[in-house]
Design an enzyme around this catalytic site. Structure first.
Site, PDB file in Angstrom:
ATOM      1  N   LYS A  27      -8.322  13.596   4.207  1.00  0.00           N
ATOM      2  CA  LYS A  27      -7.751  12.126   4.439  1.00  0.00           C
ATOM      3  C   LYS A  27      -6.853  11.951   5.402  1.00  0.00           C
ATOM      4  O   LYS A  27      -7.079  12.752   6.481  1.00  0.00           O
ATOM      5  CB  LYS A  27      -6.768  12.416   3.023  1.00  0.00           C
ATOM      6  CG  LYS A  27      -6.614  13.617   3.064  1.00  0.00           C
ATOM      7  CD  LYS A  27      -5.378  12.970   1.588  1.00  0.00           C
ATOM      8  CE  LYS A  27      -6.984  14.011   0.094  1.00  0.00           C
ATOM      9  NZ  LYS A  27      -7.068  12.632   0.238  1.00  0.00           N
ATOM     10  N   ARG A  28      -6.187  11.334   5.350  1.00  0.00           N
ATOM     11  CA  ARG A  28      -4.999  10.951   7.050  1.00  0.00           C
ATOM     12  C   ARG A  28      -4.274  12.490   7.062  1.00  0.00           C
ATOM     13  O   ARG A  28      -4.259  12.340   5.702  1.00  0.00           O
ATOM     14  CB  ARG A  28      -4.232   9.808   6.935  1.00  0.00           C
ATOM     15  CG  ARG A  28      -3.673   8.983   7.912  1.00  0.00           C
ATOM     16  CD  ARG A  28      -3.495   7.969   7.983  1.00  0.00           C
ATOM     17  NE  ARG A  28      -2.539   7.684   6.936  1.00  0.00           N
ATOM     18  CZ  ARG A  28      -1.350   7.395   6.227  1.00  0.00           C
ATOM     19  NH1 ARG A  28      -0.448   7.377   7.032  1.00  0.00           N
ATOM     20  NH2 ARG A  28      -0.976   6.848   4.970  1.00  0.00           N
ATOM     21  N   LYS A  64     -14.899   8.063  -3.920  1.00  0.00           N
ATOM     22  CA  LYS A  64     -16.298   8.231  -3.692  1.00  0.00           C
ATOM     23  C   LYS A  64     -16.482   9.810  -3.820  1.00  0.00           C
ATOM     24  O   LYS A  64     -17.229   9.627  -3.820  1.00  0.00           O
ATOM     25  CB  LYS A  64     -15.374   8.312  -2.138  1.00  0.00           C
ATOM     26  CG  LYS A  64     -15.208   6.829  -1.759  1.00  0.00           C
ATOM     27  CD  LYS A  64     -14.200   6.756   0.160  1.00  0.00           C
ATOM     28  CE  LYS A  64     -14.289   5.608   0.511  1.00  0.00           C
ATOM     29  NZ  LYS A  64     -13.102   5.517   2.060  1.00  0.00           N
ATOM     30  N   HIS A 100       0.375  -0.870   0.124  1.00  0.00           N
ATOM     31  CA  HIS A 100      -0.049  -0.347   0.423  1.00  0.00           C
ATOM     32  C   HIS A 100       0.468   1.064   0.201  1.00  0.00           C
ATOM     33  O   HIS A 100      -0.099   2.393   0.000  1.00  0.00           O
ATOM     34  CB  HIS A 100      -0.840   0.091   1.412  1.00  0.00           C
ATOM     35  CG  HIS A 100      -2.007  -1.280   1.288  1.00  0.00           C
ATOM     36  ND1 HIS A 100      -3.062  -0.334   0.422  1.00  0.00           N
ATOM     37  CD2 HIS A 100      -2.161  -1.766   1.228  1.00  0.00           C
ATOM     38  CE1 HIS A 100      -4.191  -1.606   0.731  1.00  0.00           C
ATOM     39  NE2 HIS A 100      -3.882  -2.582   1.379  1.00  0.00           N
ATOM     40  N   THR A 146      -8.423   6.328  -2.199  1.00  0.00           N
ATOM     41  CA  THR A 146      -9.569   5.324  -2.462  1.00  0.00           C
ATOM     42  C   THR A 146     -10.648   6.490  -1.967  1.00  0.00           C
ATOM     43  O   THR A 146     -11.557   6.923  -2.542  1.00  0.00           O
ATOM     44  CB  THR A 146     -10.168   4.283  -1.154  1.00  0.00           C
ATOM     45  OG1 THR A 146     -10.208   4.529   0.093  1.00  0.00           O
ATOM     46  CG2 THR A 146      -9.358   3.566  -2.069  1.00  0.00           C
ATOM     47  N   LYS A 149       0.191  13.788   1.867  1.00  0.00           N
ATOM     48  CA  LYS A 149      -0.690  13.889   1.551  1.00  0.00           C
ATOM     49  C   LYS A 149      -0.870  15.651   0.875  1.00  0.00           C
ATOM     50  O   LYS A 149      -1.815  15.679   0.751  1.00  0.00           O
ATOM     51  CB  LYS A 149      -2.330  13.775   2.191  1.00  0.00           C
ATOM     52  CG  LYS A 149      -2.078  11.575   2.197  1.00  0.00           C
ATOM     53  CD  LYS A 149      -2.879  11.439   3.577  1.00  0.00           C
ATOM     54  CE  LYS A 149      -2.758   9.864   3.217  1.00  0.00           C
ATOM     55  NZ  LYS A 149      -3.255   9.400   2.427  1.00  0.00           N
TER      56      LYS A 149
END
Length: 816
Positions: free
Chosen positions: A543-544, A655, A355, A651, A549
């Site tokens: 998101k995390r 969504k 991942h 992901t 990110k």
């Protein structure tokens, strides 16, 4: 079983209230009504579950075991109603009993079994496996307190326990009559007997693993998947000798030390005790699962040599890696197999999903600690490593540096990723770009040595959870347009494409978005007392919290907008709310300070009379599946702005796309495939590509200070971190400033925020301009939803099954 009707459901709910709670509908609490409804639904699911599992055993179907440290399931009530095709029936039954379904749903806790995309992916997979009627069991840990419940106090993240099981959990089935012994510490003694070598484990500590099973119903499926969660139990839960002496703490000590294993997801590991606890957790999961697999297989088939024909095991990331040496241990020490045969079985049973390529996430353990806690597992890994290095010598003769980098044990650490690549039959990335990066960069030397192992399978999300449950208004609109089959068949989404040119449909699509924005505004007002206007643009980054990110890139751009507005520049865009949602790991100081920064920027722009009517910043507290089901359908803009090459897939991007948000993003992870399916006119791409990043890293051509000096807008935004503008203690954000300009014991701005800042700003301006043409924007939004079918987890599971697992679906035989 006959399909339920409203009268039957009402009677069943009343009976459950009477028999399980001694209550009538008039004096029941909302929690009791929720549980009564849950029990009624569970009864229906249990019948399917029992019959489906019996058929699997009777027909000796091959089964998948999906091992994951996380399963971020979300609430089950409404999702199960939808999957059973009984949502409207239960909604009407509750209405006639005087209850609103939304109120009842609020009684259910989110199961605290995951953190981010890894756990939510595992949950989507179980849904899709059940929908496709593929025999599957997910295996994880029943964390009593989950990750944590996030509170924002004075702008800072505070972690509090999330006791999601406190009021009981109606969906699980305790299997307290079944338990498995998991051993830690001790010494290993090798004894030669007439029958050969015998391994004796002495002076160990025992923890028992007790399973809790949960049926996961698929859409209109006759075969629910099973989620098996392990709970830790002490061998001696109460030492009566100490208790009778009045030494109550000592009497309970063994229980507390043992059962802490299943208390918390991802205990902090910046100290030795935390590292040991994580290692215990991951071995606990692996050992309990493998023991149960072996026991069940022996009971049904007798011969463990048939194991690869009847089971396949997918390891979701590195956390369950020790399932490999655990299976070899059982085959060697308890079943009398020789090494070659035991190892061969392992290579044909296990597969690994990677991942991330982030070095810090490629799990390694201290060799001395590992050897102490798991002495027998250590010896098995040592043997695997010795044989593996001998094989590497044949591929890379004389290249000891390369072999040492690829070895499983080296430099005082044990590398789980290398063990997985060594043993597993297949190693897959989670997007096509990620799969190529594994081959050409992250695991290039492994790929040269064993090219047939590697492949890419793009992630997906289930449309049942993320459309039918999360966005009922849009689901109804799509159903009216193309029928309901898209909930079971991802290919049906393409039928929606012609409606992008239907002006009336696009207006209805936009009206649904407006309703979802109103729904979210009510939620954020109720939960955080934050006022939002649904007529504003909702620009969402959820998101995390991790530096790659790049929530920080978004914050810097907001500061840039603030600077422009207070300087008197015209702000021609309609007002925009920038919405953040994220949790930071408790020990990740930089990430937690970025949350502090987001909230400080919110205080600044939301309270400045020059900006508060133009831009707002909101941080959504305690982001969860349930809050995501409200936030994602309300989003107009989806921020997917990670550094190119760092996000394996994502992901959340899928969504948002499914719910008609338009993406601004980098060419990273699954964004690349979204771009391919949408075309450049329906997604906004900016920033450095993977090849640009690779070039700058290879030749050391990126110097953050130069970009800082040459770009006044960037310089002014970054300077806000330290010039006293932000309502925060002096020096609060100096570490962020320092890392961007000078680095944290490595190079400055290692995630290329400065490089991408101009491109991001220009592209977001294009997004805002595009939003002003409402007809064109609505067309883009419809196309995003129509093209999202490919990103269904049903398609993902179909690919896993055809390329790796080779399971036999019950649907093929017409018994759905």
């Amino acid at each position: 079983m006959a399909k339920s009707n409203v009268t039957t459901v009402k009677n069943n709910i009343l009976a459950a209230l009477k028999h399980d709670f001694g209550s009538t509908i008039e004096n029941a609490t909302p929690d009791q009504v929720y549980k009564a409804v849950g029990l009624c639904i569970r009864d229906e699911i249990m019948e399917k579950w029992t019959e489906g599992n019996a058929r699997i055993e009777r027909e000796q179907k091959k089964k998948l075991y999906y091992l994951s440290a996380e399963f971020l399931m979300g609430r089950a009530l409404v999702n199960n109603m939808i999957s059973l095709g009984e949502f409207d029936i239960y909604q009407q039954a509750l209405r006639e009993l005087g209850y609103d379904l939304n109120e009842i749903e609020e009684q259910e806790s989110d199961a605290g079994l995951g953190n981010g995309g890894l756990g939510r992916l595992a949950a989507c997979f179980l849904d899709s496996l059940a929908t496709l009627e593929l025999p599957a069991i997910g295996c994880g840990i029943r964390y009593e307190y989950g990750l944590f419940r996030q509170r924002i106090l004075d702008g800072e993240q505070v972690e509090v326990p999330d006791n999601w099981t406190e009021k009981g959990y109606v969906w699980e089935v305790p299997r307290t009559d079944e338990r498995y012994e998991v051993r830690f510490d001790g010494e290993i003694e090798e004894i030669w007997t007439n029958e050969g070598l015998k391994i004796v484990h002495k002076n160990y500590h025992t923890v028992y693993a007790v399973p809790y099973d949960m049926p996961i119903i698929g859409y209109q499926s006759s075969l629910p998947s099973t989620l098996r969660l392990w709970s830790a139990r002490a061998a001696n839960r109460l030492d009566l000798k100490y208790f009778n002496r009045g030494d109550y703490i000592h009497a309970m000590a063994e229980r507390e030390l043992a059962e802490v294993i299943s208390k918390v997801l991802y205990p902090e590991n910046n100290h030795e005790q935390g590292k040991q606890l994580r290692l215990k957790q991951f071995y606990f999961l692996a050992s309990a699962t493998i023991q149960s697999i072996v026991r069940q297989h022996k009971a049904q088939y007798g011969d463990l040599r048939t194991l690869p024909d009847k089971i396949t095991i997918q390891l979701n990331d590195t956390h369950p890696t020790m399932a490999i040496p655990e299976l070899i241990r059982i085959l060697l020490d308890e079943e009398g197999f020789g090494w070659d045969e035991a190892y061969d079985i392992a290579t044909r049973v296990f597969n690994y999903t990677n991942h991330t390529i982030m070095v810090e996430a490629l799990e390694c353990w201290s060799e001395p600690m590992f050897k102490q806690l798991l002495p027998r597992i250590y010896k098995i890994i040592e043997t695997i490593n010795e044989r593996f290095c001998n094989k590497l010598w044949e591929v890379y003769p004389g290249d000891w540096d390369k072999i040492s980098q690829m070895s499983i044990i080296a430099y005082g650490e044990i590398r789980m990723t290398n063990l997985l690549i060594c043993v597993c039959g297949k190693v897959n990335g989670v997007s096509q770009l990620h799969g190529e990066i594994l081959k050409t960069k992250a695991f290039r030397d492994f790929y040269v040595a064993m090219p047939d192992k590697f492949l890419g399978i793009t992630n997906g999300v289930t449309q049942r959870r993320w459309l039918a449950a999360a966005n009922p208004g849009l689901t109804k609109l799509i159903t009216q347009a193309i029928g309901p089959d898209f909930l079971a068949d991802w290919r049906e989404f393409d039928k929606l494409l012609p409606f992008a040119d239907d002006a009336a449909f696009c207006e209805e699509f936009d009206a649904v978005k407006r309703e979802n924005k109103e729904r979210f505004c009510s939620f954020i007002k109720r939960s955080q007392n934050v006022e939002l206007d649904p007529d504003w643009i909702f620009d969402v980054q959820a998101k995390r919290l991790h530096e790659y990110k790049r929530q920080l890139l978004k914050v810097l751009h907001i500061l840039h907008l603030y600077n422009r507005i207070i300087a008197g520049e015209p702000f021609t865009t309609r007002p925009c709310a920038f919405l953040f949602a994220a949790k930071a790991a408790p020990g990740y100081a930089k990430a937690k300070n970025i949350i502090r920064l987001i909230n400080a920027v919110a205080d600044l722009v939301n309270n400045d009379p020059r900006t508060k009517d133009k831009i707002r910043v909101v941080f959504l507290e305690n982001y969860s599946v349930s809050s995501a089901e409200l936030l994602i359908p309300a989003a107009n803009i989806s921020e997917q702005i990670s550094t190119a090459g760092r996000e394996a897939s994502g992901t959340g991007n899928m969504k948002f796309m499914l719910n008609g948000a338009v993406t601004i993003g980098t060419m990273d992870g699954a964004n690349v495939e979204m771009f391919e399916r949408l075309g450049p006119e329906n997604i906004f791409i900016f920033g450095a590509r993977v090849e640009d990043i690779n070039y700058m890293e290879t030749y050391n051509t990126y110097h953050a200070g130069e970009y800082f000096e040459k770009n006044p807008a960037l310089r002014d935004a970054v300077t806000r971190l330290i010039d006293g503008t932000l309502p925060a203690p002096a020096g609060q954000f100096s570490d962020i400033y320092q890392s961007l300009l000078f680095g944290d014991f490595d190079r400055a701005d290692k995630y290329y925020l400065f490089y991408d800042f101009p491109s991001y700003g220009e592209t977001l301006s294009q997004v805002f301009q595009a939003y002003e043409d409402r007809a064109a924007w609505n067309r883009m939004a419809v196309i995003n939803t129509a093209r999202a079918g490919y990103f269904s987890s049903d398609r993902t599971i179909e690919e896993y099954n055809s390329q790796i697992w080779h399971l036999d679906s019950l649907k093929k035989h017409g018994n759905s």
